[in-house]
Design an enzyme around this catalytic site. Structure first.
Site, PDB file in Angstrom:
ATOM      1  CG  HIS A 164       9.179   5.388  -6.554  1.00 24.91           C
ATOM      2  ND1 HIS A 164       9.896   6.286  -7.317  1.00 24.91           N
ATOM      3  CD2 HIS A 164       8.258   6.137  -5.903  1.00 24.91           C
ATOM      4  CE1 HIS A 164       9.436   7.502  -7.157  1.00 24.91           C
ATOM      5  NE2 HIS A 164       8.433   7.450  -6.288  1.00 24.91           N
ATOM      6  CG  ASP A 287      -4.197  14.201   9.530  1.00 26.26           C
ATOM      7  OD1 ASP A 287      -4.591  15.375   9.402  1.00 26.26           O
ATOM      8  OD2 ASP A 287      -3.567  13.786  10.518  1.00 26.26           O
ATOM      9  CB  SER A 302       7.950   9.263  -3.526  1.00 27.48           C
ATOM     10  OG  SER A 302       6.918   9.166  -4.455  1.00 27.48           O
TER      11      SER A 302
END
Length: 338
Positions: A164, A287, A302
């Protein structure tokens, strides 16, 4: 992973042979697309503001009184000073030099505000203490952060990271300021919770330049890995399109301690091939190890590669503030377009 401002929460890179992490090398020969090394490493980088960003306004105390030149001229916090008297300003040093050249005479200041530019006249005042000409602004010219590399193309060593843009503000002038990208060691975690995004805390290892960056855009950061990086223990996969992605089990690779990426189980909850805003998948962290350490997805993750059925399908991009175990991911094909 994005929240509001700078997620300098996602980026890239490699490490020299002595710092390589022990994972088995796997080639998925039945997959489609080119061959890519799986990322998951965390690194630090610096981006230029494309000028001198105003982060605060203050007063200038001179021999003849107190002045607020910038404030009185209509300059605001968040503006980016990009030119003085028509001469481009790219850094704090260039702005200071332009103010000294003014010798206290009125100057024409060009600022970028959002996507627009405007001009205003400002008369610098001579600071009584330093003897330098000032206009009463606190400024910065770079933004630094950490993040996660998504992939490195095997043949060309081109990498992609973040998934992004680097900010939710309209900082269209952001450019790569320092072409070096450095290894980053994760030294702590601010755990995410409902309503509050967590973050990774990392230390730039400035003596370990790992790659050079040459492009920053709405889908991330791109550039070239160093040719001396040891990929002998790095997994290799092929890519898969969004159309091949299914709801169900998948994995992400992230670094939440030190320099070594780890594999964590997630689920693809929703697939939206038509979404063009870096949100092709809704993902959920399953998890328990990752949830215990981070609360789920945090800033700094990210760019963490998403693997399903042995193929690279995308990267983590956002976290849900109301549920940090959930977030969004971008399809790898949308990253590879850039």
């Amino acid at each position: 992973m994005r929240k509001l401002k700078l997620y300098f929460a996602t980026v890239l890179l490699a490490v020299i042979a002595a710092l390589s992490c022990p994972t088995g090398k796997t080639v998925c020969a039945d997959a489609t697309g080119g061959e890519y090394y799986i990322g998951g490493m965390t690194a630090g980088f610096t981006l230029s503001q494309g000028g001198a960003e105003v982060i605060g306004l203050n007063e200038v105390v001179s021999d003849d009184g107190i002045h607020r030149p910038a404030e009185e001229a209509g300059i605001r916090t968040g503006d980016c000073i990009v030119a003085i008297d028509g001469i481009r300003i790219k850094s704090i040093n260039e702005l200071n030099a332009a103010l000294e050249r003014s010798a206290g005479k009125q100057i024409r200041v060009t600022v970028r505000r959002g996507g627009d530019t405007a001009e205003t006249n400002v008369t610098p005042a001579k600071d009584k203490k330093s003897g330098r000409y000032k206009i009463g602004v606190l400024i910065r010219d770079t933004l630094s952060g950490i993040g996660t590399v998504t992939y490195i193309e095997k043949n060309t060593l081109r990498f992609g990271a973040l998934g992004h843009g680097v900010s939710d503000d309209e900082k269209s002038g952001l450019t790569v300021a320092d072409p070096k990208v450095y290894l980053c060691s994760i030294v702590g975690i601010n755990k995410g919770s409902r309503g509050k995004a967590g973050e990774l805390r990392g230390l730039f290892l400035n003596d370990k330049p790992l790659a050079s960056a040459d492009c920053v855009c709405e889908t991330g950061l791109y550039g070239n890995f160093n040719t001396n990086y040891d990929f002998s223990r790095t997994e290799i996969v092929h890519t898969a399109s969004i159309s091949e992605t299914t709801v169900g089990k998948a994995f992400i690779y992230s670094t939440i301690d030190g320099i070594c990426p780890q594999k964590y189980e997630i689920s693809i909850v929703k697939v939206d091939a038509g979404q063009r805003d870096n949100k092709n998948f809704v993902i959920k962290v399953n998890d328990e190890r990752l949830i215990a350490e981070t609360g789920g997805i945090v800033q700094g993750m990210s760019g963490s590669p998403i693997i399903q059925n042995g193929k690279l399908i995308g990267a983590v991009t956002h976290v849900f503030l109301n549920d940090p175990t959930r977030g969004y991911g971008i399809g790898i094909e949308n990253m590879l377009k850039n």
